[in-house]
Write a protein that holds these residues in place. Structure first.
Motif, PDB file in Angstrom:
ATOM      1  N   GLY A  84     -18.989  -5.637   4.452  1.00 21.49           N
ATOM      2  CA  GLY A  84     -18.502  -6.843   5.099  1.00 21.49           C
ATOM      3  C   GLY A  84     -18.432  -6.714   6.603  1.00 21.49           C
ATOM      4  N   PHE A  85     -18.639  -7.853   7.260  1.00 23.23           N
ATOM      5  CA  PHE A  85     -18.636  -7.914   8.723  1.00 23.23           C
ATOM      6  C   PHE A  85     -17.951  -9.186   9.183  1.00 23.23           C
ATOM      7  N   VAL A  86     -17.433  -9.161  10.396  1.00 30.19           N
ATOM      8  CA  VAL A  86     -16.967 -10.364  11.071  1.00 30.19           C
ATOM      9  C   VAL A  86     -18.055 -10.776  12.042  1.00 30.19           C
ATOM     10  N   VAL A  87     -18.427 -12.040  12.014  1.00 31.00           N
ATOM     11  CA  VAL A  87     -19.377 -12.552  13.009  1.00 31.00           C
ATOM     12  C   VAL A  87     -18.753 -13.759  13.700  1.00 31.00           C
ATOM     13  N   ALA A  88     -19.090 -13.918  14.959  1.00 33.18           N
ATOM     14  CA  ALA A  88     -18.648 -15.081  15.723  1.00 33.18           C
ATOM     15  C   ALA A  88     -19.560 -16.251  15.380  1.00 33.18           C
ATOM     16  N   VAL A  89     -18.966 -17.444  15.287  1.00 33.59           N
ATOM     17  CA  VAL A  89     -19.750 -18.671  15.118  1.00 33.59           C
ATOM     18  C   VAL A  89     -19.813 -19.309  16.495  1.00 33.59           C
ATOM     19  N   LEU A  90     -21.025 -19.389  17.020  1.00 32.09           N
ATOM     20  CA  LEU A  90     -21.239 -19.855  18.392  1.00 32.09           C
ATOM     21  C   LEU A  90     -21.412 -21.378  18.422  1.00 32.09           C
ATOM     22  N   PRO A  91     -21.385 -21.966  19.634  1.00 30.24           N
ATOM     23  CA  PRO A  91     -21.603 -23.416  19.732  1.00 30.24           C
ATOM     24  C   PRO A  91     -22.883 -23.810  18.984  1.00 30.24           C
ATOM     25  N   GLY A  92     -22.803 -24.925  18.270  1.00 29.70           N
ATOM     26  CA  GLY A  92     -23.934 -25.371  17.464  1.00 29.70           C
ATOM     27  C   GLY A  92     -23.888 -24.817  16.043  1.00 29.70           C
ATOM     28  N   GLY A  93     -22.848 -24.042  15.725  1.00 31.44           N
ATOM     29  CA  GLY A  93     -22.700 -23.515  14.378  1.00 31.44           C
ATOM     30  C   GLY A  93     -23.574 -22.317  14.061  1.00 31.44           C
ATOM     31  N   ILE A  94     -24.138 -21.685  15.071  1.00 31.92           N
ATOM     32  CA  ILE A  94     -25.015 -20.526  14.887  1.00 31.92           C
ATOM     33  C   ILE A  94     -24.174 -19.255  14.781  1.00 31.92           C
ATOM     34  N   SER A 126     -14.075 -10.804  19.690  1.00 36.61           N
ATOM     35  CA  SER A 126     -13.001 -11.285  20.564  1.00 36.61           C
ATOM     36  C   SER A 126     -13.211 -10.876  22.019  1.00 36.61           C
ATOM     37  N   VAL A 127     -14.067  -9.896  22.235  1.00 39.61           N
ATOM     38  CA  VAL A 127     -14.374  -9.447  23.593  1.00 39.61           C
ATOM     39  C   VAL A 127     -15.718 -10.026  24.041  1.00 39.61           C
ATOM     40  N   LYS A 128     -16.686  -9.968  23.154  1.00 41.05           N
ATOM     41  CA  LYS A 128     -18.059 -10.346  23.486  1.00 41.05           C
ATOM     42  C   LYS A 128     -18.250 -11.865  23.600  1.00 41.05           C
ATOM     43  N   TYR A 129     -17.515 -12.636  22.779  1.00 45.44           N
ATOM     44  CA  TYR A 129     -17.728 -14.093  22.751  1.00 45.44           C
ATOM     45  C   TYR A 129     -16.446 -14.845  23.102  1.00 45.44           C
ATOM     46  N   ASN A 130     -15.780 -14.395  24.182  1.00 41.26           N
ATOM     47  CA  ASN A 130     -14.537 -15.053  24.607  1.00 41.26           C
ATOM     48  C   ASN A 130     -14.752 -16.024  25.773  1.00 41.26           C
ATOM     49  N   THR A 134     -16.186 -15.390  28.713  1.00 45.24           N
ATOM     50  CA  THR A 134     -16.211 -14.792  30.043  1.00 45.24           C
ATOM     51  C   THR A 134     -17.522 -14.047  30.246  1.00 45.24           C
ATOM     52  N   ASN A 135     -17.771 -13.655  31.474  1.00 51.28           N
ATOM     53  CA  ASN A 135     -18.964 -12.877  31.839  1.00 51.28           C
ATOM     54  C   ASN A 135     -20.265 -13.530  31.379  1.00 51.28           C
ATOM     55  N   GLY A 136     -20.296 -14.862  31.424  1.00 48.95           N
ATOM     56  CA  GLY A 136     -21.524 -15.578  31.087  1.00 48.95           C
ATOM     57  C   GLY A 136     -21.822 -15.667  29.597  1.00 48.95           C
ATOM     58  N   GLN A 137     -20.918 -15.180  28.767  1.00 54.70           N
ATOM     59  CA  GLN A 137     -21.123 -15.240  27.314  1.00 54.70           C
ATOM     60  C   GLN A 137     -20.530 -16.544  26.768  1.00 54.70           C
ATOM     61  N   PRO A 138     -21.113 -17.089  25.701  1.00 59.34           N
ATOM     62  CA  PRO A 138     -20.515 -18.288  25.109  1.00 59.34           C
ATOM     63  C   PRO A 138     -19.177 -17.959  24.449  1.00 59.34           C
ATOM     64  N   ARG A 139     -18.359 -18.977  24.299  1.00 59.93           N
ATOM     65  CA  ARG A 139     -17.072 -18.801  23.615  1.00 59.93           C
ATOM     66  C   ARG A 139     -17.263 -19.144  22.142  1.00 59.93           C
ATOM     67  N   ALA A 140     -16.821 -18.262  21.274  1.00 60.50           N
ATOM     68  CA  ALA A 140     -16.940 -18.491  19.833  1.00 60.50           C
ATOM     69  C   ALA A 140     -16.140 -19.723  19.436  1.00 60.50           C
ATOM     70  N   GLU A 141     -16.751 -20.574  18.619  1.00 60.31           N
ATOM     71  CA  GLU A 141     -16.052 -21.743  18.088  1.00 60.31           C
ATOM     72  C   GLU A 141     -15.288 -21.379  16.821  1.00 60.31           C
ATOM     73  N   GLY A 142     -15.659 -20.265  16.218  1.00 60.80           N
ATOM     74  CA  GLY A 142     -15.006 -19.828  14.993  1.00 60.80           C
ATOM     75  C   GLY A 142     -15.500 -18.438  14.646  1.00 60.80           C
ATOM     76  N   THR A 189     -13.573 -19.915  10.045  1.00 54.47           N
ATOM     77  CA  THR A 189     -12.170 -20.080  10.412  1.00 54.47           C
ATOM     78  C   THR A 189     -12.054 -20.113  11.933  1.00 54.47           C
ATOM     79  N   ARG A 190     -10.908 -20.513  12.401  1.00 50.99           N
ATOM     80  CA  ARG A 190     -10.659 -20.604  13.838  1.00 50.99           C
ATOM     81  C   ARG A 190     -10.710 -19.213  14.462  1.00 50.99           C
ATOM     82  N   ALA A 191     -11.307 -19.120  15.623  1.00 50.16           N
ATOM     83  CA  ALA A 191     -11.350 -17.858  16.370  1.00 50.16           C
ATOM     84  C   ALA A 191     -10.055 -17.753  17.174  1.00 50.16           C
ATOM     85  N   ASP A 192      -9.138 -16.948  16.699  1.00 53.61           N
ATOM     86  CA  ASP A 192      -7.842 -16.788  17.358  1.00 53.61           C
ATOM     87  C   ASP A 192      -7.933 -15.613  18.332  1.00 53.61           C
TER      88      ASP A 192
END
Length: 188
Positions: free
Chosen positions: A14-24, A44-48, A50-58, A72-75
């Motif tokens: 199992g893994f956690v993945v960020a859901v980026l804008p557009g549902g990707i 939580s660090v890579k897709y927050n 900042t630093n030109g990275q997109p913010r995770a939508e979930g 789920t919501r990215a807390d």
């Protein structure tokens, strides 16, 4: 790097993945990503945002087998709590996948018990070894094991019903949902 189940040989990780804008879904973390996140999941660090990275939508749990959990919501304030929810989703998925699999340790005990009981039913190897054949003890042993197995099954169904549906219980029993419900509804 991901979550592993102690009774699974390798089909599930199992893994956690960020859901980026557009549902990707973002790619799974690499080892280097986890190192940068102090050994945790890097979303939580890579897709927050900042630093030109997109913010995770979930975020969602995913599995090596191809299963994907619900988004789920990215807390970002408590990523560990968010990740625990996902780990539980993934564990539920693995339990359902392995419902008809007997853990290796238990299978070994079953095999050993079967060999011992069947050994008591074999004819004595010689007149001097008449005590090898114990068919009456084998009958009693089989009865005790049957009664224990029934109690274990009722206890397991009660425990499973706290988190699983009748369909999942039926899957583990190798029967229909209706049969499982009829058989165990009064045991709950």
């Amino acid at each position: 790097m991901g979550w592993l189940h102690r009774d699974d040989e390798s089909k599930h990780e199992g893994f956690v993945v960020a859901v980026l804008p557009g549902g990707i879904d973002a790619p799974r973390d690499s080892w280097e990503d986890s190192e940068k996140a102090d050994g945790g999941w890097a979303w939580s660090v890579k897709y927050n945002g900042t630093n030109g990275q997109p913010r995770a939508e979930g975020i969602r749990a995913t599995c090596y087998c191809g299963w994907q959990g619900s988004r789920t919501r990215a807390d970002f304030t408590d990523p560990e709590a968010a990740e625990e929810v996902l780990r539980r989703q993934w564990f539920h998925h693995v339990e359902l996948s392995m419902a008809r699999t007997i853990p290796a340790r238990i299978q070994s005990l079953i095999d050993e018990l079967e060999e011992a009981v069947l050994g008591m039913t074999a004819p004595a190897s010689s007149p001097e070894n008449l005590d090898e054949a114990r068919p009456l003890a084998a009958i009693n042993t089989a009865s005790v094991v049957r009664d224990l197995a029934q109690r274990w099954q009722e206890t397991a169904v009660r425990t499973a019903k706290a988190d699983y549906t009748w369909e999942a219980v039926a899957l583990a029993l190798g029967t229909s949902k209706q049969s499982a419900h009829e058989r165990f509804r009064n045991s709950l």
